[in-house]
Design a protein around this motif. Structure first.
Motif, short mmCIF file in Angstrom:
data_model
loop_
_atom_site.label_atom_id
_atom_site.label_comp_id
_atom_site.label_asym_id
_atom_site.label_seq_id
_atom_site.Cartn_x
_atom_site.Cartn_y
_atom_site.Cartn_z
N LEU A 140 8.92 95.19 40.29
CA LEU A 140 8.01 95.41 40.42
C LEU A 140 6.91 94.05 40.91
CD1 LEU A 140 6.52 99.11 38.89
CD2 LEU A 140 6.62 98.16 41.24
N ARG A 141 7.36 93.68 39.91
CA ARG A 141 6.42 91.89 40.00
C ARG A 141 6.30 91.19 41.67
NH1 ARG A 141 10.50 90.52 34.41
NH2 ARG A 141 9.04 92.32 33.21
N GLU A 142 7.59 91.10 41.92
CA GLU A 142 7.53 90.77 43.91
C GLU A 142 7.02 90.90 44.77
OE1 GLU A 142 10.26 88.25 46.58
OE2 GLU A 142 11.11 89.99 45.36
N PRO A 143 6.53 92.57 44.85
CA PRO A 143 5.74 93.16 45.54
C PRO A 143 4.63 92.90 45.16
CG PRO A 143 7.38 95.10 44.32
CD PRO A 143 7.48 93.38 44.22
N LEU A 144 3.74 93.30 44.13
CA LEU A 144 2.98 93.50 43.57
C LEU A 144 2.39 91.59 43.44
CD1 LEU A 144 2.89 95.97 40.81
CD2 LEU A 144 1.88 96.27 42.52
N GLY A 145 2.59 90.54 43.09
CA GLY A 145 2.61 89.43 42.97
C GLY A 145 2.02 89.19 41.63
N MET A 146 2.17 90.15 40.33
CA MET A 146 1.77 89.55 38.76
C MET A 146 2.73 89.99 37.95
SD MET A 146 -0.57 93.55 39.14
CE MET A 146 -1.43 93.28 38.05
N THR A 147 2.36 89.48 37.06
CA THR A 147 2.68 89.94 35.71
C THR A 147 2.92 91.66 35.34
OG1 THR A 147 2.26 87.08 34.72
CG2 THR A 147 3.52 89.16 33.70
N VAL A 148 4.17 91.71 35.40
CA VAL A 148 4.09 93.40 34.76
C VAL A 148 5.01 93.13 33.04
CG1 VAL A 148 5.22 95.59 35.51
CG2 VAL A 148 4.94 94.14 37.41
N VAL A 149 4.95 94.27 32.54
CA VAL A 149 5.10 94.17 31.15
C VAL A 149 5.36 95.29 31.01
CG1 VAL A 149 4.36 92.05 30.20
CG2 VAL A 149 2.41 93.72 29.94
N VAL A 150 6.34 95.69 29.35
CA VAL A 150 6.15 96.68 29.12
C VAL A 150 6.16 97.51 27.68
CG1 VAL A 150 7.80 98.78 28.78
CG2 VAL A 150 8.34 97.82 30.81
N GLU A 151 5.02 98.01 27.11
CA GLU A 151 3.87 98.11 26.04
C GLU A 151 5.29 100.05 25.53
OE1 GLU A 151 -0.05 98.89 24.40
OE2 GLU A 151 0.75 96.84 25.12
N ASN A 152 5.80 99.55 24.77
CA ASN A 152 6.31 100.33 23.93
C ASN A 152 4.84 101.04 23.06
OD1 ASN A 152 8.40 99.10 24.52
ND2 ASN A 152 9.06 101.11 24.36
N ARG A 153 4.54 102.64 23.07
CA ARG A 153 3.79 102.76 22.33
C ARG A 153 4.52 104.57 21.55
NH1 ARG A 153 -1.85 102.29 22.16
NH2 ARG A 153 -2.16 99.85 22.67
N PRO A 154 5.08 104.53 20.86
CA PRO A 154 6.00 105.56 20.72
C PRO A 154 5.41 106.37 19.67
CG PRO A 154 7.34 103.43 19.52
CD PRO A 154 5.32 103.38 19.99
N GLY A 155 5.53 107.70 19.57
CA GLY A 155 5.64 108.86 18.41
C GLY A 155 4.61 109.81 19.35
N ALA A 156 4.73 111.71 19.04
CA ALA A 156 4.37 112.35 19.37
C ALA A 156 4.45 112.79 20.58
CB ALA A 156 2.71 111.96 19.41
N GLY A 157 6.20 112.41 20.66
CA GLY A 157 6.32 112.77 21.86
C GLY A 157 5.40 112.73 23.03
N GLY A 158 5.46 110.76 23.26
CA GLY A 158 4.07 110.37 23.95
C GLY A 158 2.57 110.19 24.20
N GLN A 159 1.96 111.29 23.37
CA GLN A 159 0.97 111.58 23.55
C GLN A 159 -0.17 109.97 22.76
OE1 GLN A 159 0.40 114.49 19.58
NE2 GLN A 159 -2.18 114.60 20.29
N ILE A 160 0.74 109.36 22.43
CA ILE A 160 0.16 108.32 21.61
C ILE A 160 -0.20 107.11 22.96
CG2 ILE A 160 0.13 105.70 19.98
CD1 ILE A 160 1.94 107.89 18.27
N ALA A 161 0.75 107.66 23.37
CA ALA A 161 0.89 105.98 24.87
C ALA A 161 -0.14 107.44 25.41
CB ALA A 161 1.91 106.46 25.09
N ALA A 162 -0.26 108.23 26.34
CA ALA A 162 -1.50 108.89 26.71
C ALA A 162 -2.58 108.84 26.28
CB ALA A 162 -1.01 110.85 27.06
#
Length: 328
Positions: free
Chosen positions: A58-80
Motif C-alpha cells: 500500500l505504500r506506493e499507491p498511498l504515497g506514504m509510510t505504512v506500518v503495522v502496529e500489533n495490539r494483541p489481546g481479547a480477540g481484537g478488542q484491545i486494537a478495536a
C-alpha cells in the motif's frame, strides 16, 4: 432496485471518477505522513502476515509510510478500542476479520465499542474459512479418525485450542462435541501464534482457527488439517474436506477480512484508501500470495464490506442465540 443496491452503484461510480491518488490518503494541510494499521493479534499469526504484506504494497499507491502496529489481546478488542480513540484524520486503520466486528460485540457484555457507531468501513479484500487441525503427535489422518481416537483413547474427552475465547472456533468446538458425542473442551489463547506453538510442541492435540493460520505448517507436514468450513473445498487445500461433506451443515457462510477507520473519517479519505486497496488486490503477485495463505481474494468497497458484515453478523447472531451462550 433496492436501496442497498443503489448505494453500491453510487459508491462504485464515485470511486471510478476519483482523480489520481494524492500523496497522502487524507485531505488537508495537516495530512498524516504515516498510516498505522492496527492488528489485534500477535506477530507470527495469519492476520499479522496479511497485514504486513498489504502494508508493504500500500505504500506506493498511498504515497506514504505504512506500518503495522500489533495490539494483541481479547480477540481484537484491545486494537478495536485503540481505533475508537484514534483521531479520525486518516492516520489509523484497523485490519481485522469477522470475530472482532461481528462476534465479539455479541459475546461480551461491554465490549466498549459499537462497530456501527464507532467505526467506518474502509474496504475489504477477502473471505476465508476456519478449519480443524491436529498436532503432529495426534494419531489421526482424517476427521473420523480424530473422532474415533478421542472416543477410544481419550475417554471421549479432548481439549481443542482456539485463538480467542467466545469466538467462532469456540462455538464450532461446542457444536462438534454435541454432534459427535464428544466432551470437547475449548482452550482459549491470545491469538493463533501461541496456540500454534503449543500444537507444534504436542501440548494440545488439536486446534480450530482460520486456514491462513494453519496452512504453512500443514504444507510442511508439521500439522494436519482435517476439515474446513465453507460451502466448497479451498483452492489452496483441495484434499481437505468441508464439514458439510462430513455431515455438519449450517456453516457455509464465510467470514471476511477488511479495514476499518474511526467514525468521522472523511468520505474522501475512505474512498482514496479503498481505491488504493483495489489497486493492490488486483496485482497478480498479491492475489497469488493471499491465495497461498488460504484466502479467497475479492475486493470489497466500503459499502460492500458493510453489507458483508451485516449478513455474516445476522447468521452468527442466530447461531449464538441457539447455542444458549450467555455474554460474559
Amino acid at each position: 432496485m433496492t436501496l442497498s443496491r443503489r448505494r453500491l452503484l453510487a459508491h462504485a461510480a464515485a470511486v471510478s471518477t476519483l482523480p489520481a491518488l494524492a500523496p497522502a490518503w487524507a485531505d488537508g494541510p495537516a495530512s498524516p505522513k504515516t498510516l498505522r494499521i492496527l492488528v489485534g493479534f500477535p506477530p507470527g499469526g495469519g492476520t499479522d502476515a496479511i497485514g504486513r504484506l498489504l502494508a508493504e504494497k500500500l505504500r506506493e499507491p498511498l504515497g506514504m509510510t505504512v506500518v503495522v502496529e500489533n495490539r494483541p489481546g481479547a480477540g481484537g478488542q484491545i486494537a478495536a478500542l485503540a481505533l475508537k480513540s484514534a483521531p479520525a484524520d486518516g492516520s489509523t486503520l484497523f485490519l481485522t476479520h469477522d470475530h472482532t466486528i461481528s462476534i465479539l460485540p455479541q459475546v461480551v457484555k461491554n465490549a466498549g465499542f459499537d462497530p456501527a457507531r464507532d467505526f467506518a468501513a474502509a474496504g475489504g479484500f477477502a473471505t476465508f474459512v476456519n478449519g480443524l487441525a491436529v498436532s503432529p503427535g495426534t494419531p489421526a489422518n482424517s476427521f473420523q479418525e480424530f473422532v474415533d481416537w478421542v472416543k477410544t483413547k481419550q475417554g471421549g474427552k479432548s481439549a481443542v485450542g482456539i485463538p480467542a475465547p467466545a469466538s467462532t472456533p469456540e462455538f464450532l468446538v461446542k457444536l462438534l462435541g454435541q454432534r459427535y458425542g464428544l466432551d470437547l473442551v475449548s482452550a482459549p489463547y491470545r491469538g493463533s501464534a501461541p496456540m500454534m506453538g503449543d500444537m507444534l510442541g504436542n501440548q494440545i492435540p488439536a486446534g480450530i482457527a482460520s486456514v491462513q493460520d494453519f496452512i504453512e505448517n500443514h504444507r510442511a507436514g508439521k500439522l494436519r488439517m482435517l476439515a474446513v468450513l465453507g460451502g466448497k473445498r479451498q483452492a489452496a487445500l483441495p484434499d481437505v474436506p468441508t464439514f458439510a461433506e462430513l455431515g455438519l451443515k449450517g456453516f457455509e457462510d464465510t467470514p471476511y477480512y477488511g479495514f476499518y477507520a474511526p467514525a468521522g473519517t472523511p468520505e474522501a479519505a475512505l474512498a482514496r484508501f479503498s481505491q488504493a486497496l483495489a489497486q493492490v488486490v488486483a496485482q497478480p503477485a498479491v492475489r497469488e500470495q493471499l491465495t497461498t495463505m488460504g484466502l479467497s481474494v475479492g475486493f470489497m468497497t466500503p459499502a460492500q464490506l458493510s453489507e458483508r458484515e451485516r449478513a455474516y453478523t445476522k447468521v452468527w447472531t442466530r447461531i449464538i442465540q441457539e447455542s444458549g451462550f450467555t455474554p460474559q
